[in-house]
Design a protein around this motif. Structure first.
Motif, PDB file in Angstrom:
ATOM      1  N   PHE A 279      13.519 -27.879  -8.920  1.00  0.00           N
ATOM      2  CA  PHE A 279      14.450 -27.359  -9.934  1.00  0.00           C
ATOM      3  C   PHE A 279      14.567 -25.846  -9.772  1.00  0.00           C
ATOM      4  CE2 PHE A 279      15.106 -25.380 -14.107  1.00  0.00           C
ATOM      5  CZ  PHE A 279      16.333 -25.939 -14.442  1.00  0.00           C
ATOM      6  N   VAL A 280      15.797 -25.365  -9.690  1.00  0.00           N
ATOM      7  CA  VAL A 280      16.068 -23.942  -9.515  1.00  0.00           C
ATOM      8  C   VAL A 280      16.570 -23.376 -10.838  1.00  0.00           C
ATOM      9  CG1 VAL A 280      17.390 -22.223  -8.226  1.00  0.00           C
ATOM     10  CG2 VAL A 280      16.613 -24.301  -7.090  1.00  0.00           C
ATOM     11  N   THR A 281      15.941 -22.282 -11.310  1.00  0.00           N
ATOM     12  CA  THR A 281      16.330 -21.708 -12.604  1.00  0.00           C
ATOM     13  C   THR A 281      17.752 -21.162 -12.606  1.00  0.00           C
ATOM     14  OG1 THR A 281      15.364 -19.582 -11.962  1.00  0.00           O
ATOM     15  CG2 THR A 281      13.960 -21.117 -13.183  1.00  0.00           C
ATOM     16  N   GLY A 282      18.322 -20.957 -11.403  1.00  0.00           N
ATOM     17  CA  GLY A 282      19.710 -20.541 -11.342  1.00  0.00           C
ATOM     18  C   GLY A 282      20.649 -21.559 -11.965  1.00  0.00           C
TER      19      GLY A 282
ATOM     20  N   LEU B   1      11.981 -21.145  -8.176  1.00  0.00           N
ATOM     21  CA  LEU B   1      11.885 -22.554  -7.800  1.00  0.00           C
ATOM     22  C   LEU B   1      10.724 -23.203  -8.542  1.00  0.00           C
ATOM     23  CD1 LEU B   1      12.902 -24.866  -5.973  1.00  0.00           C
ATOM     24  CD2 LEU B   1      11.244 -24.101  -4.254  1.00  0.00           C
ATOM     25  N   VAL B   2      11.018 -24.299  -9.221  1.00  0.00           N
ATOM     26  CA  VAL B   2       9.998 -25.085  -9.929  1.00  0.00           C
ATOM     27  C   VAL B   2       9.952 -26.467  -9.284  1.00  0.00           C
ATOM     28  CG1 VAL B   2       9.266 -26.022 -12.150  1.00  0.00           C
ATOM     29  CG2 VAL B   2      10.437 -23.820 -12.054  1.00  0.00           C
TER      30      VAL B   2
ATOM     31  N   PHE C 205      26.525 -29.728 -11.044  1.00  0.00           N
ATOM     32  CA  PHE C 205      25.205 -30.025 -10.482  1.00  0.00           C
ATOM     33  C   PHE C 205      25.163 -29.864  -8.966  1.00  0.00           C
ATOM     34  CE2 PHE C 205      24.602 -32.267 -14.539  1.00  0.00           C
ATOM     35  CZ  PHE C 205      23.344 -31.808 -14.874  1.00  0.00           C
ATOM     36  N   GLY C 206      26.278 -30.108  -8.300  1.00  0.00           N
ATOM     37  CA  GLY C 206      26.257 -30.016  -6.843  1.00  0.00           C
ATOM     38  C   GLY C 206      26.617 -28.652  -6.305  1.00  0.00           C
ATOM     39  N   GLY C 207      26.993 -27.728  -7.195  1.00  0.00           N
ATOM     40  CA  GLY C 207      27.514 -26.448  -6.744  1.00  0.00           C
ATOM     41  C   GLY C 207      26.532 -25.561  -6.032  1.00  0.00           C
ATOM     42  N   HIS C 208      25.220 -25.791  -6.193  1.00  0.00           N
ATOM     43  CA  HIS C 208      24.242 -24.915  -5.552  1.00  0.00           C
ATOM     44  C   HIS C 208      24.136 -25.193  -4.055  1.00  0.00           C
ATOM     45  CE1 HIS C 208      21.478 -21.756  -6.512  1.00  0.00           C
ATOM     46  NE2 HIS C 208      20.486 -22.323  -5.867  1.00  0.00           N
TER      47      HIS C 208
ATOM     48  N   ALA D  92      20.641 -16.881   1.145  1.00  0.00           N
ATOM     49  CA  ALA D  92      20.937 -17.830   0.078  1.00  0.00           C
ATOM     50  C   ALA D  92      19.967 -19.005   0.106  1.00  0.00           C
ATOM     51  CB  ALA D  92      22.370 -18.319   0.196  1.00  0.00           C
ATOM     52  N   TYR D  93      19.629 -19.453   1.295  1.00  0.00           N
ATOM     53  CA  TYR D  93      18.748 -20.617   1.399  1.00  0.00           C
ATOM     54  C   TYR D  93      17.286 -20.253   1.129  1.00  0.00           C
ATOM     55  CZ  TYR D  93      16.914 -25.069   3.036  1.00  0.00           C
ATOM     56  OH  TYR D  93      16.281 -26.279   3.112  1.00  0.00           O
ATOM     57  N   THR D  94      16.845 -19.126   1.667  1.00  0.00           N
ATOM     58  CA  THR D  94      15.431 -18.764   1.537  1.00  0.00           C
ATOM     59  C   THR D  94      15.105 -18.109   0.194  1.00  0.00           C
ATOM     60  OG1 THR D  94      15.865 -16.647   2.648  1.00  0.00           O
ATOM     61  CG2 THR D  94      15.148 -18.508   4.017  1.00  0.00           C
ATOM     62  N   ARG D  95      16.032 -17.278  -0.329  1.00  0.00           N
ATOM     63  CA  ARG D  95      15.783 -16.571  -1.591  1.00  0.00           C
ATOM     64  C   ARG D  95      16.343 -17.312  -2.794  1.00  0.00           C
ATOM     65  NH1 ARG D  95      17.693 -10.490  -1.132  1.00  0.00           N
ATOM     66  NH2 ARG D  95      17.189 -10.705  -3.345  1.00  0.00           N
ATOM     67  N   GLY D  96      17.550 -17.883  -2.623  1.00  0.00           N
ATOM     68  CA  GLY D  96      18.193 -18.558  -3.751  1.00  0.00           C
ATOM     69  C   GLY D  96      18.026 -20.049  -3.749  1.00  0.00           C
ATOM     70  N   HIS D  97      17.404 -20.598  -2.701  1.00  0.00           N
ATOM     71  CA  HIS D  97      17.107 -22.029  -2.620  1.00  0.00           C
ATOM     72  C   HIS D  97      18.371 -22.875  -2.731  1.00  0.00           C
ATOM     73  CE1 HIS D  97      13.041 -20.546  -3.251  1.00  0.00           C
ATOM     74  NE2 HIS D  97      13.445 -20.007  -4.390  1.00  0.00           N
ATOM     75  N   GLY D  98      19.458 -22.420  -2.094  1.00  0.00           N
ATOM     76  CA  GLY D  98      20.700 -23.166  -2.125  1.00  0.00           C
ATOM     77  C   GLY D  98      21.469 -22.989  -0.845  1.00  0.00           C
ATOM     78  N   ALA D  99      22.268 -24.019  -0.477  1.00  0.00           N
ATOM     79  CA  ALA D  99      23.038 -23.972   0.755  1.00  0.00           C
ATOM     80  C   ALA D  99      24.441 -23.432   0.537  1.00  0.00           C
ATOM     81  CB  ALA D  99      23.102 -25.376   1.375  1.00  0.00           C
ATOM     82  N   ASN D 100      24.928 -23.433  -0.693  1.00  0.00           N
ATOM     83  CA  ASN D 100      26.253 -22.895  -0.990  1.00  0.00           C
ATOM     84  C   ASN D 100      26.126 -21.397  -1.213  1.00  0.00           C
ATOM     85  OD1 ASN D 100      28.811 -22.240  -1.852  1.00  0.00           O
ATOM     86  ND2 ASN D 100      28.851 -23.672  -3.565  1.00  0.00           N
TER      87      ASN D 100
END
Length: 949
Positions: A905-908, A892-893, A822-825, A710-718
């Protein structure tokens, strides 16, 4: 190749606008799209050492990638698709000209569908991924359905469109199963399948299923009947789809697979047997028709049988002959269909019994038709003659056919005789004088076709002549590797030439004796249309009986069947299969046992409670208890979502219960014991399945890998949110689509008209049914109004405390909703939780202020919110690819913004925004239907009761 597909997609999107603005003249610029694409094909023509490929990762986990391959076979079909597509679009500008200057109402959509079809066919013939090929395959079926059913007000058009869709879709579904089997045993890439053909019983079954799809698309017996029926379509559709493009898709697929699988068991007997039968049966039907389009339609089916036979044989020489016939057939048959369109347009009839002397009245049209008919009848020096000579010669010396070669050659010869007969029947029936001194009434009253109307068929007829005179040019472009036969206008005095002379002579003699041919004869295979109707009636009867046996209108009975199956089937499989001994821990901490006891009490209470509202609240106890268990196990995101969903569900239940009696009727005790046993069995089975599933795990769980992924591919901690918007985004897209369908279904049950719309507002109280049910409720002068909607609410149902609390709490809930989004990622929340929170805020406003407050709070169309949300979620697929990430994954942008600094900014987040809007739209739609609409009906009922008293 991607540019060609994109150009056609854009042209299809703007076509309705162009036609609406310019009318039929918009077909001229639209024709430039396939024409310019044809230039690309010509400048990138593949060679033995150069084959262009495109690879874009789409859904690699499902082998769904954009793999395109442009080789010689693709190039041949692409030329036919694009060149004839451009000419047909040019032809449409004159075909849809009406004497009164009017434009057909459906012409904008027709133009878009025709351009989209050209792009879809190009994608089909260049697709290397078989799953992608199937997508294009089904798109051609859908577009064909729309084009054939263009005149939707006509019953014949609707029937023909439905018939074509059912037959080709049935074949497509069979082909999909075959593709999946081939992909499992070999590869999903055609190039790899042909380079290393898999073998085995499963592969043989898969090939049979693929052939079902190919044969249905190319109208081969016994699935041939849809093509003559499709002549209800406008003539440009017949000239393009049913002569040059769609019906060639099946031929293309057989030609593509033949080099690798022609030696498979059942391949040649199926292809050759059905091909010959199709050629003979359809040829016989063609010589007995009177409608010019039906003569050409059955002739098309007949020649598709011959072409399928040739390309499916497996030899290089037969393939060359088949591709030559394919090109010749596309040119002369498209020409003749356009000629028929001109005849119908200028005379008002296609019946050869009403046409006489047309050749003298329209000599240019007759010349064009004569050239195309000569090619169809295989007269020199046209390309049709070159192809027929190649077919006879290669079949005569075919090593692949072995001792069956003479019999196949005899069948093709007999079919070619019938081709000569219906060629003469077509031309002389349309343009002959019929021994009459003057033209028939329809011909005498005809108006002469314009030069623009004649241009497209004239170009194709001339191309058939030019390629017949210089066949070496075509051979250099289409000759497969290993072919020894050479296309030529003169091969000397040989057996194929003698057969051609005999075919023409016997065909002319049979035409001279046409009075006998026209007499009714017995058809050994019966009438295919009647068989089709009988099959549909049989399916309808079986489904009626099955539905009557299983769906008796009793919800308890239906649930009993479903739950019994749920218990018996998994339990039987579990009992008979291998399994490990489960290890069960009832709880990790004593507090969990307390929560479990409360959940059990709630479940038991819901069973025995007669009051519906009390039962719903007790069921809610089990839901909240489940959320608490999630929290105890360290899953705050799941717990938050569970609490929000449970709260919103309770509200929806309450809205529905307003229309039901307060208590249930449980006087019947007859089925209590069986239902209790079934309930206990379902609970035990689900618990057992879960326990054995946990015991079956022997390695590390995927859950251990998810946080890092999730962190490396989706760029998120949740992890939960990243799973929803990235790792399993396809699942989420399907789930939100189900939510949208659910919203549509709920509102459709309540609203009979105006499915979508905004919730009622105060401005609506002066008109319509809302005004009649609003009542004389208005605030007194000087009163403080906390919510605008409550002004028109019955004072008996108002609560000042609730209104004040709502006014204060609503902004806080919306801020919390935005925070969750906004904080859900990276923290608990996300689009789903944020949307549910916003939905609860809307519920609060509705409960406090009534139905008008809902419209004042969010005066937007629920349908538009749902549509925008789904568009954003699905559009993320394209955005991810453009940014270099796999489809429906987080790209990831990174930006350096003044003042704000470095921003990631994550397109997710865009996908999550789509989820947020869909949830909000769903809540608004349900509140509008189960809340505001029911309020209107209750108000009208109250007023009616007061008036009657």
């Amino acid at each position: 190749m991607l540019t060609v597909l994109f150009a056609h997609a854009v042209a299809a999107a703007v076509a309705p606008l162009l036609v609406s603005r310019w009318g039929r003249r918009a077909f001229y610029p639209l024709a430039l799209v396939p024409l310019i694409s044809l230039v690309w094909v010509a400048t990138h023509w593949p060679t033995a050492t150069r084959t262009e490929t495109v690879h874009l990762s789409w859904v690699p986990e499902l082998s769904m990638n954009l793999d395109l391959r442009f080789d010689s076979l693709s190039a041949v079909l692409a030329v036919l698709v694009l060149a004839i597509g451009a000419l047909v679009l040019f032809y449409c500008a004159a075909y849809f000209e009406h004497h009164d200057g009017s434009t057909e109402k459906r012409l904008p959509s027709f133009a878009a569908e025709l351009v989209a079809f050209a792009g879809t066919m190009f994608g089909l013939v260049t697709a290397d991924n078989t799953l992608l090929l199937y997508v294009f395959w089904e798109l051609t079926s859908v577009l064909s359905f729309l084009l054939v059913g263009h005149y939707a007000e006509r019953a014949a058009s609707r029937r023909a469109a439905t018939q074509a869709l059912l037959v080709t879709t049935f074949g497509g579904l069979a082909m999909l199963v075959g593709i999946i089997i081939l992909g499992h045993d070999g590869s999903y890439l055609l190039s790899e399948l042909l380079a290393h053909p898999p073998q085995g019983t499963a592969v043989d079954i898969a090939l049979t299923l693929v052939l079902v799809g190919a044969l249905s698309k190319s109208a081969i017996v016994p699935l041939h009947f849809w093509l003559p029926g499709a002549m209800a379509a406008p003539t440009p559709v017949s000239a393009y789809l049913h002569a040059a493009a769609m019906v060639k898709a099946g031929v293309y697929l057989i030609a593509r697979l033949a080099p690798g699988f022609a030696d498979a068991p059942g391949w040649r007997p199926t292809i050759i047997g059905l091909g010959l039968l199709t050629m003979l049966l359809a040829g016989w039907r063609a010589v007995r028709e009177y409608d010019l389009k039906l003569i050409l339609a059955f002739g098309t089916v007949s020649q598709l049988g011959l072409i399928t036979l040739l390309v499916g044989t497996g030899g290089a020489d037969a393939m060359l002959a088949g591709l030559t016939m394919l090109c010749a057939h596309a040119m002369f048959k498209a020409t003749l269909f356009m000629v028929v369109g001109i005849i119908d347009h200028t005379t008002g009839t296609r019946d050869i019994r009403k046409l006489a002397g047309l050749g003298g009245r329209a000599p240019v049209l007759a010349t064009v038709a004569a050239a195309a008919t000569a090619s169809m009848a295989a007269l020199p020096p046209f390309l049709g003659f070159i192809g027929k000579e190649a077919a006879l010669d290669t079949l005569l010396h075919s090593a692949e056919l072995g001792h069956w070669a003479p019999w196949v050659l005899a069948g093709v010869t007999l079919g070619s005789v019938l081709t000569t007969v219906y060629s003469l029947r077509f031309f002389l029936g349309a343009f002959g004088g019929k021994r009459r001194g003057e033209p028939s009434v329809r011909v005498a009253e005809m108006h002469r076709p314009s030069a623009g109307f004649l241009a497209a068929p004239a170009i194709l007829a001339a191309a058939g002549l030019v390629l017949g005179l210089v066949p070496g040019l075509l051979e250099r472009l289409i000759a497969p590797a290993g072919a020894d036969y050479h296309l030529a206008l003169w091969h000397g005095l040989n057996l194929p030439l003698l057969l051609t002379v005999a075919i023409l002579a016997i065909g002319a003699a049979m035409f001279a004796a046409r009075d006998r041919i026209d007499t009714p004869v017995y058809l050994p295979l019966g009438n295919a249309d009647r068989i089709y109707d009988a099959v549909l009636r049989g399916i309808e009867f079986i489904s009626f009986k099955l539905t009557a046996a299983t769906q008796r209108g009793s919800l308890p009975a239906t649930q009993t069947v479903i739950l019994t199956t749920l218990v018996v089937l998994p339990s039987t499989v579990l009992a008979l299969g291998a399994r490990n001994r489960p290890h069960i821990e009832l709880w990790d901490m004593p507090l969990q046992s307390v929560v479990g006891a409360l959940m059990l009490a709630g479940a038991l209470g819901a069973v025995v409670m007669r009051n519906r509202l009390a039962s719903v609240l007790l069921v809610g106890v089990t839901g909240y208890g489940c959320g608490t268990i999630f929290a105890f196990h360290g899953a705050p995101d799941l717990a938050l979502t569970q609490f929000l969903v449970e709260t919103l569900t309770l509200v929806f239940f309450v809205l529905v219960l307003r229309a039901l009696p307060a208590e249930t009727d449980i006087r019947s005790r007859r089925h209590r014991f069986p239902r209790a046993v079934l309930s206990l069995a379902v609970g035990a089975m689900m618990t057992g399945i879960a326990a054995f599933a946990m015991a079956a795990r022997t390695g590390h769980t995927v859950a251990e890998l998810l946080p890092n992924a999730a962190y490396t591919r989706g760029h998120g901690a949740n992890t939960v949110n990243v799973i929803l918007v990235d790792i399993r985004a396809w699942d989420t897209l399907g789930e939100i689509s189900v939510l949208l369908v659910a919203a549509t279904g709920v509102a459709s049950l309540v609203f009979r008209h105006h499915r979508f719309g905004t919730a009622p507002r105060i401005t609506d109280t002066d008109t319509g049914p809302i005004a009649r049910s609003a009542g004389p409720y208005s605030p007194a002068v000087g009163d403080i109004t906390w919510l605008r909607g409550s002004e028109y609410r019955d004072p008996r149902f108002r609560s000042l405390v609730l209104e004040v609390a709502t006014r204060l709490i609503f902004p806080l809930i919306m801020v919390l909703s935005v925070y969750f989004f906004f904080g859900g990622h990276n923290t608990p929340g996300g689009g789903f939780a944020g949307g549910l929170t916003a939905g609860l805020a809307l519920v609060l406003r509705y409960l406090a202020g009534g139905r008008y407050e809902l419209g004042e709070t969010l005066p937007l169309d629920a349908g538009k919110i749902l549509g925008v949300g789904l568009s954003l979620a699905a559009g993320t697929a394209v955005g991810s690819v453009l940014l270099g990430a796999p489809v429906l994954s987080s790209a990831l942008v990174e930006l350096d913004v003044p003042v704000l600094g470095h921003i990631k900014f994550v397109t997710g987040l865009i996908f999550d925004l789509g989820v947020y809007l869909i949830v909000v739209g769903l809540v608004l739609d349900v509140l509008r239907s189960l809340g505001a609409r029911l309020d209107v009906e209750v108000g009208e009922s109250t007023i009616h009761s007061a008036v009657t008293r």
